[in-house]
Design a protein around this motif. Structure first.
Motif, short mmCIF file in Angstrom:
data_model
loop_
_atom_site.label_atom_id
_atom_site.label_comp_id
_atom_site.label_asym_id
_atom_site.label_seq_id
_atom_site.Cartn_x
_atom_site.Cartn_y
_atom_site.Cartn_z
N THR A 1 0.72 14.79 -8.41
CA THR A 1 1.58 15.93 -8.69
C THR A 1 1.63 16.23 -10.19
OG1 THR A 1 2.91 15.51 -6.74
CG2 THR A 1 3.94 16.83 -8.46
N ILE A 2 1.74 15.20 -10.99
CA ILE A 2 1.79 15.39 -12.45
C ILE A 2 0.49 16.01 -12.95
CG2 ILE A 2 1.80 14.15 -14.66
CD1 ILE A 2 3.83 12.20 -13.32
N ILE A 3 -0.63 15.49 -12.51
CA ILE A 3 -1.92 16.02 -12.96
C ILE A 3 -2.13 17.43 -12.44
CG2 ILE A 3 -4.43 15.74 -12.80
CD1 ILE A 3 -3.92 12.69 -12.85
N LYS A 4 -1.76 17.68 -11.20
CA LYS A 4 -1.89 19.02 -10.63
C LYS A 4 -1.07 20.03 -11.44
CE LYS A 4 -1.18 21.58 -6.38
NZ LYS A 4 -0.60 21.54 -5.03
N ASP A 5 0.16 19.66 -11.81
CA ASP A 5 1.01 20.53 -12.63
C ASP A 5 0.36 20.81 -13.98
OD1 ASP A 5 2.83 20.61 -10.57
OD2 ASP A 5 4.26 19.23 -11.52
N ILE B 1 2.85 6.10 -2.90
CA ILE B 1 3.90 6.89 -3.55
C ILE B 1 3.55 7.12 -5.02
CG2 ILE B 1 6.31 6.80 -4.34
CD1 ILE B 1 6.96 5.43 -1.63
N GLU B 2 3.08 6.08 -5.68
CA GLU B 2 2.72 6.22 -7.10
C GLU B 2 1.51 7.15 -7.27
OE1 GLU B 2 3.17 6.07 -11.02
OE2 GLU B 2 4.58 5.23 -9.57
N ILE B 3 0.54 7.06 -6.38
CA ILE B 3 -0.62 7.95 -6.44
C ILE B 3 -0.18 9.39 -6.19
CG2 ILE B 3 -2.74 8.61 -5.22
CD1 ILE B 3 -3.30 5.58 -4.95
N ILE C 1 0.83 -1.21 0.00
CA ILE C 1 0.00 0.00 0.00
C ILE C 1 0.87 1.25 0.00
CG2 ILE C 1 -1.65 1.33 1.40
CD1 ILE C 1 -2.81 -1.47 2.24
N TYR C 2 1.97 1.22 0.72
CA TYR C 2 2.89 2.37 0.73
C TYR C 2 3.42 2.65 -0.67
CZ TYR C 2 6.83 5.37 1.84
OH TYR C 2 7.72 6.42 1.88
N LYS C 3 3.79 1.61 -1.39
CA LYS C 3 4.28 1.77 -2.77
C LYS C 3 3.19 2.36 -3.66
CE LYS C 3 7.78 -1.83 -2.53
NZ LYS C 3 8.14 -3.20 -2.90
N LYS C 4 1.95 1.91 -3.48
CA LYS C 4 0.83 2.45 -4.25
C LYS C 4 0.62 3.93 -3.91
CE LYS C 4 -1.79 -1.83 -4.71
NZ LYS C 4 -3.03 -2.53 -4.33
#
Length: 122
Positions: free
Chosen positions: A103-107, A96-98, A91-94
């Protein structure tokens, strides 16, 4: 609490609740005199746990394995902790990916907002 109330309270279809019980993802639910499921606090706690885990992407098979270990008592405490540690890492890895995707979508959204702001002044 009857299945309809539980279904509404947790926004889980009654068929899903029956399925989870049938395959062993949650413990068997007590029945009333008429044979209807009668969910008590312990049953609701298991449903909350199962729902939380499913929302995190944990498989039904994992829930079944966890419950089987739980039924065996304290001798499986370490095995249960190990399963939870494994899921926590996944879940932690997921997460991080989320976070990265967010961040990409927000940018991108900010880029469009700037574009529209700059072009509305013309």
């Amino acid at each position: 609490m009857k299945i309809k109330e539980v279904s509404e309270k947790y926004s889980i279809p009654a068929d899903t609740l029956r399925y989870w019980e049938r395959v062993g993802a949650i413990p068997r639910v007590n029945r009333d005199e008429a044979g209807y499921r009668d969910y008590d606090k312990e049953s609701l706690d298991w449903i909350e746990f199962a729902q939380c885990m499913r929302h995190a992407g944990v498989s039904v098979e994992y829930l079944v394995e966890y419950l089987q270990l739980f039924k065996q008592g304290d001798k499986t405490l370490q095995a249960r902790k190990d399963l939870l540690d494994e899921q926590l890492e996944t879940i932690y890895k997921k997460k991080i990916e989320i976070d990265r995707t967010y961040t990409i979508i927000k940018d991108k959204v900010q880029h469009y907002e700037q574009y529209f702001e700059n072009n509305s002044k013309k």
